[in-house]
Scaffold this motif. Structure first.
Motif, mmCIF file in Angstrom:
data_model
loop_
_atom_site.group_PDB
_atom_site.id
_atom_site.type_symbol
_atom_site.label_atom_id
_atom_site.label_comp_id
_atom_site.label_asym_id
_atom_site.label_seq_id
_atom_site.Cartn_x
_atom_site.Cartn_y
_atom_site.Cartn_z
ATOM 1 N N TYR A 290 0.815 -1.205 0.000
ATOM 2 C CA TYR A 290 0.000 0.000 0.000
ATOM 3 C C TYR A 290 0.855 1.264 0.000
ATOM 4 C CZ TYR A 290 -2.810 -3.881 1.362
ATOM 5 O OH TYR A 290 -3.381 -5.122 1.385
ATOM 6 N N ASP B 43 -4.109 -7.311 5.770
ATOM 7 C CA ASP B 43 -5.382 -7.996 5.519
ATOM 8 C C ASP B 43 -5.314 -9.361 6.214
ATOM 9 O OD1 ASP B 43 -7.337 -9.736 4.200
ATOM 10 O OD2 ASP B 43 -7.520 -8.179 2.697
ATOM 11 N N TRP B 44 -6.294 -9.629 7.076
ATOM 12 C CA TRP B 44 -6.190 -10.846 7.907
ATOM 13 C C TRP B 44 -6.191 -12.115 7.062
ATOM 14 C CZ3 TRP B 44 -9.149 -15.143 8.493
ATOM 15 C CH2 TRP B 44 -10.428 -15.105 7.946
ATOM 16 N N ARG B 45 -6.838 -12.067 5.891
ATOM 17 C CA ARG B 45 -6.853 -13.264 5.053
ATOM 18 C C ARG B 45 -5.452 -13.600 4.558
ATOM 19 N NH1 ARG B 45 -11.630 -10.602 1.578
ATOM 20 N NH2 ARG B 45 -10.116 -8.927 1.893
ATOM 21 N N PRO C 260 -6.673 2.034 13.906
ATOM 22 C CA PRO C 260 -7.974 1.416 14.217
ATOM 23 C C PRO C 260 -8.166 0.069 13.528
ATOM 24 C CG PRO C 260 -8.244 3.774 13.815
ATOM 25 C CD PRO C 260 -6.813 3.440 13.487
ATOM 26 N N SER C 261 -7.577 -0.147 12.349
ATOM 27 C CA SER C 261 -7.816 -1.438 11.687
ATOM 28 C C SER C 261 -7.062 -2.574 12.373
ATOM 29 C CB SER C 261 -7.463 -1.378 10.203
ATOM 30 O OG SER C 261 -6.111 -1.100 10.003
ATOM 31 N N LYS D 8 -9.519 -4.420 14.391
ATOM 32 C CA LYS D 8 -10.303 -5.353 13.579
ATOM 33 C C LYS D 8 -9.463 -6.584 13.241
ATOM 34 C CE LYS D 8 -14.085 -3.128 13.523
ATOM 35 N NZ LYS D 8 -15.307 -3.749 14.027
ATOM 36 N N LEU D 9 -8.184 -6.401 12.989
ATOM 37 C CA LEU D 9 -7.337 -7.559 12.710
ATOM 38 C C LEU D 9 -7.302 -8.476 13.932
ATOM 39 C CD1 LEU D 9 -5.434 -9.154 10.908
ATOM 40 C CD2 LEU D 9 -3.560 -7.677 11.645
ATOM 41 N N ARG E 64 -10.496 -10.441 14.066
ATOM 42 C CA ARG E 64 -10.487 -11.557 13.102
ATOM 43 C C ARG E 64 -9.527 -12.662 13.574
ATOM 44 N NH1 ARG E 64 -13.247 -8.128 12.146
ATOM 45 N NH2 ARG E 64 -14.481 -9.501 13.472
ATOM 46 N N TYR F 33 -15.026 -17.458 9.329
ATOM 47 C CA TYR F 33 -15.297 -16.064 9.000
ATOM 48 C C TYR F 33 -16.675 -15.928 8.361
ATOM 49 C CZ TYR F 33 -14.784 -11.535 6.670
ATOM 50 O OH TYR F 33 -14.944 -10.250 6.223
ATOM 51 N N GLU G 115 -13.233 -4.204 -1.252
ATOM 52 C CA GLU G 115 -12.992 -5.227 -0.241
ATOM 53 C C GLU G 115 -11.723 -6.024 -0.548
ATOM 54 O OE1 GLU G 115 -12.922 -8.120 2.549
ATOM 55 O OE2 GLU G 115 -13.797 -6.141 2.613
ATOM 56 N N ILE G 116 -11.470 -6.313 -1.825
ATOM 57 C CA ILE G 116 -10.148 -6.805 -2.209
ATOM 58 C C ILE G 116 -9.413 -5.570 -2.678
ATOM 59 C CG2 ILE G 116 -8.822 -8.309 -3.739
ATOM 60 C CD1 ILE G 116 -10.544 -9.909 -1.871
ATOM 61 N N SER H 293 -6.642 -2.808 3.968
ATOM 62 C CA SER H 293 -7.838 -3.553 4.351
ATOM 63 C C SER H 293 -8.357 -3.076 5.703
ATOM 64 C CB SER H 293 -7.503 -5.043 4.455
ATOM 65 O OG SER H 293 -8.580 -5.748 4.995
ATOM 66 N N GLN H 294 -9.678 -3.043 5.854
ATOM 67 C CA GLN H 294 -10.271 -2.675 7.139
ATOM 68 C C GLN H 294 -10.504 -3.886 8.031
ATOM 69 O OE1 GLN H 294 -12.156 1.224 7.189
ATOM 70 N NE2 GLN H 294 -13.432 0.495 5.534
ATOM 71 N N ASN H 295 -10.348 -5.071 7.470
ATOM 72 C CA ASN H 295 -10.499 -6.302 8.247
ATOM 73 C C ASN H 295 -11.842 -6.393 8.952
ATOM 74 O OD1 ASN H 295 -7.975 -7.629 7.718
ATOM 75 N ND2 ASN H 295 -6.947 -6.083 8.961
ATOM 76 N N TRP H 296 -12.884 -6.124 8.179
ATOM 77 C CA TRP H 296 -14.227 -6.160 8.752
ATOM 78 C C TRP H 296 -14.794 -7.570 8.773
ATOM 79 C CZ3 TRP H 296 -17.084 -1.358 6.226
ATOM 80 C CH2 TRP H 296 -16.609 -0.195 6.829
ATOM 81 N N SER H 297 -15.618 -7.793 9.783
ATOM 82 C CA SER H 297 -16.376 -9.042 9.884
ATOM 83 C C SER H 297 -17.680 -8.907 9.095
ATOM 84 C CB SER H 297 -16.711 -9.320 11.349
ATOM 85 O OG SER H 297 -17.636 -8.350 11.801
ATOM 86 N N ARG H 298 -18.409 -10.012 9.013
ATOM 87 C CA ARG H 298 -19.730 -9.970 8.402
ATOM 88 C C ARG H 298 -20.635 -8.975 9.131
ATOM 89 N NH1 ARG H 298 -21.238 -14.326 5.319
ATOM 90 N NH2 ARG H 298 -19.510 -15.707 4.796
ATOM 91 N N ASP I 236 -19.684 -6.337 10.758
ATOM 92 C CA ASP I 236 -19.253 -4.980 10.392
ATOM 93 C C ASP I 236 -19.853 -4.565 9.054
ATOM 94 O OD1 ASP I 236 -17.592 -4.531 12.637
ATOM 95 O OD2 ASP I 236 -15.951 -5.653 11.713
ATOM 96 N N TRP I 237 -19.872 -5.480 8.085
ATOM 97 C CA TRP I 237 -20.434 -5.164 6.768
ATOM 98 C C TRP I 237 -21.937 -4.935 6.846
ATOM 99 C CZ3 TRP I 237 -18.414 -2.983 2.891
ATOM 100 C CH2 TRP I 237 -17.076 -3.185 2.558
ATOM 101 N N ARG J 2 -23.638 -3.762 9.394
ATOM 102 C CA ARG J 2 -23.826 -2.421 9.947
ATOM 103 C C ARG J 2 -23.539 -1.352 8.882
ATOM 104 N NH1 ARG J 2 -19.700 -0.297 14.540
ATOM 105 N NH2 ARG J 2 -18.325 -0.940 12.847
ATOM 106 N N PRO K 167 -14.098 -16.523 3.104
ATOM 107 C CA PRO K 167 -15.513 -16.195 3.171
ATOM 108 C C PRO K 167 -16.093 -15.899 1.786
ATOM 109 C CG PRO K 167 -14.198 -14.308 3.799
ATOM 110 C CD PRO K 167 -13.232 -15.445 3.598
ATOM 111 N N LEU L 89 -17.927 -13.321 0.255
ATOM 112 C CA LEU L 89 -18.430 -11.952 0.402
ATOM 113 C C LEU L 89 -19.289 -11.543 -0.783
ATOM 114 C CD1 LEU L 89 -15.301 -10.263 1.982
ATOM 115 C CD2 LEU L 89 -17.381 -11.019 3.113
ATOM 116 N N MET M 266 -11.748 2.982 9.204
ATOM 117 C CA MET M 266 -10.495 2.956 9.950
ATOM 118 C C MET M 266 -9.852 4.348 10.031
ATOM 119 S SD MET M 266 -8.204 1.072 6.976
ATOM 120 C CE MET M 266 -6.544 1.437 7.552
#
Lengths: 311, 311, 311
Positions: free
Chosen positions: B250, B258-260, B292-293, B296-297, B300, B311, C13-14, C20-25, C27-28, C30, C67, C69, C290
């Motif tokens: 980035y 990215d956690w994935r 802040p991210s 979230k990591l 996850r 997930y 998201e990719i 990446s914000q590393n959001w969960s389902r 989070d999305w 919301r 996941p 998505l 984030m």
């Protein structure tokens, strides 16, 4: 070691290379409360405008709408017992190797009277700030500093004029250390010989110097602070120091500084400086900053500097 | 797929290119609790000092004031049942194409005994970390790794020595893929033939490799993990992997990963590595991070790795 | 001045160059509620996959886990009454000077049917987005736009095809202003003469233009919006504008934009554009971003655009 506190800050609302915080009027009011609590008594609008943006709807710049943050900042400064220095218009921020300074000058010739007309009588409007930054005795630097400060004195003889130059680490790069010192002093004697009679306060930026251990080839912060002090005395200026509260060493430009470095810079500047100001509180030291580590920097600053606790 | 957990992390408190979080002692105590909760049993001070900064007031470096974070980290590690590896002094972080390694060596010759004198008896002080990073068999790399690890063994024969080298994607750029593999193995056989006898643990960084789809011209992560494993076996070292928890792709250098991608890297390293460590928990994976991210990591990571939820 | 609202956003998201914000389902979910509240009725998956990553476990790409998505976004879009445009696979994001477009094409020839098979019947799947970005009439641009949009129409004739090109400030750099305009129109007439018959909606990105004061040598945003509008009419496309909600002028690439600039860009695009979309809501304008300043941007957007209050 005893250190002066930071009692002044720039307000970087029309930002150049720092992202906008997108604050509301309420956010700014809260910020002034926090600045007051932190001991800030002086605020400096870093620039009234930049290209297509201005802090008030400026007829001169052809900006018809948008909030009047000039008024807001003055009213808040008054409410919080602070002095406000008003910055000018810039198209680029530096006038060092830039031949278009005359365009900026032509615009500022009309912007400065507009500022006076709008806010000249406001009790918190207590000084001017020349927003064009410089570091070497280029034609642009000499002319802009001289013309701007002269016009400021014509418009409002009672309002002190502030400048905040930087150290040209890049400009003297190829020179050896004594040569760098010689050229630094010579450049500033040239600039101040022309502009110094209209300028009241000089607050050199502390960030482009180094205070690293392997010092043989660097221009050390302490020498720089000394020489800045010497120049101010020579030209009868009040000597402040602009202690940068952001870090310069990182890929991310710019994060809040490591508080230990901030503290050491404050300690070093204390004997040479009548007042410490910073660029700037709201992005880098405020608990309301968009940078979460600024909140931590403020905590450390409070504990260490305001409450004098040990880390 | 089954994966080892991350059970070690660097402590990047005197940062190089990562901004400071400006944490208090209380913040660090809370962080150790969180690290323990996350399953961390090993912490590695990435460097005791960098130029004008150190984690304790170091007489050798001429630093007279400031907090003693060496003591804090050791005490917290003890409280939380963790082993601590102590890093060294660096002026620059890499010794690959840098001829000034001798200056660092001269300083470290005095810093290492100082560390021993201050903290040698602390029960949590369980190993050394050679902070100078390297990737190729330069003179600086060979000499620094050999001299530093040798001195560490002289001072404390019972404390294991850890290194964490990186993959030189830039150094082998012009070579083709088999040639890159050959040179990688050759460089490390050269380095470890000299230094390997004093080193106990090798944790290659996983971040400068690629695991992208169009692989024809790249050095793939899986091959790299295999070869690192092979090198460790050859020189009788314990093989760990340093799974970077920051993203490299980035403009912002560096955000939490990215956690994935983190998960896939952990899965890939699991069969080749005795232990997964990371650079580093507190900036990039901690719920208390300035990013802040990172929070979230960590969410996850908890769900997927610690609680094994999908997930 | 009256302005259209932003009613569409990309879902990044990719990510390519945005962390990446590393959001969960959760989070999305919301986030979709928030987007709905903000008036978003259209979401565009910026890319289904990039190299080793995809938003669903893609057999074509050899991705076995992770996941789905794609399903999540479609379900959420349906729940919130939004239309979803599905993006494609990219290896690099731009096809302008890149000769490897054929590899991407070969992969997409299999990815697009996979998307159709998985999600073709989903009621929220209402359009395609060609993820390869372009700006000039390179072979790669013409071929990819034509082949991709043609295949999309073959697979699902009823689903409109969206593209979002950018202005090549760098490509026409050496040209003078009229020449830049001539080349811009010529490049796009060339591309759309080939691909235009399969494309339904064109949403030029607004961010690489300038609307600065000293305009003599720049390509102004207003002219660009006009010419984009003219091109769309000429080729019978629906003309949208992609109003970027991130700032481009800063060292940090990229932060949430200054809301005053966002507002002026929205005002300027309003007369030329049937719909304003943005890249993108969740990183740069969302209260859950984030980036803490995105929360403030959303507050300003709500007050000013949604609630029509004065700043």
């Amino acid at each position: 070691m005893e250190t002066k506190k930071i009692t002044g800050t720039f307000l970087d609302e029309i930002t150049w290379d720092i992202p906008s915080q997108n604050w509301s009027r309420e956010d700014w009011r809260r910020e002034f409360d926090t600045m007051k609590e932190a001991g800030i008594d002086t605020v400096i609008i870093i620039r009234m405008g930049l290209r297509e943006q201005a802090i008030y709807p400026s007829e001169v710049l052809g900006i018809k709408s948008g909030p009047d943050l000039g008024q807001l900042f003055l009213d808040e400064a008054e409410r919080c017992g602070m002095k406000l220095f008003f910055g000018t218009y810039v198209n680029k921020t530096s006038v060092d190797f830039w031949n278009e300074w005359e365009e900026d000058w032509e615009i500022n010739k009309r912007v400065l009277p507009e500022i006076m007309e709008r806010y000249g009588e406001h009790p918190a409007f207590r000084g001017w700030y020349v927003s064009s930054e410089t570091c070497i005795a280029s034609v642009g630097a000499i002319e802009m500093y001289t013309r701007m400060s002269h016009l400021m004195k014509e418009l409002a003889p009672e309002k002190p004029v502030l400048i905040s130059p930087y150290f040209p680490s890049w400009a003297y790069r190829e020179a050896n250390k004594p040569e760098r010192h010689r050229r630094f002093m010579e450049d500033w004697r040239t600039i101040l010989s022309s502009a110094g009679k209209y300028i009241d306060i000089c607050a050199f930026q502390d960030g482009s110097c180094t205070f690293e251990m392997n010092k043989s080839e660097t221009f050390e912060l302490e020498d720089y602070l000394k020489e800045a002090h010497e120049l101010s005395r020579e030209f009868n200026l009040t000597n402040w120091t602009n202690i940068e509260s952001f870090g310069r060493r990182y890929h991310i430009r710019f994060p809040p500084i490591d508080w230990r470095i901030l503290k050491r810079k404050m300690e070093m500047a204390t004997p040479y400086s009548e007042k410490l100001i910073t660029f700037e509180f709201s992005h880098f030291m405020s608990p309301h900053s968009m940078y979460p580590s600024a909140r931590k920097l403020y905590e450390r600053y409070r504990e260490n500097i305001l409450e004098k606790k040990d880390y």
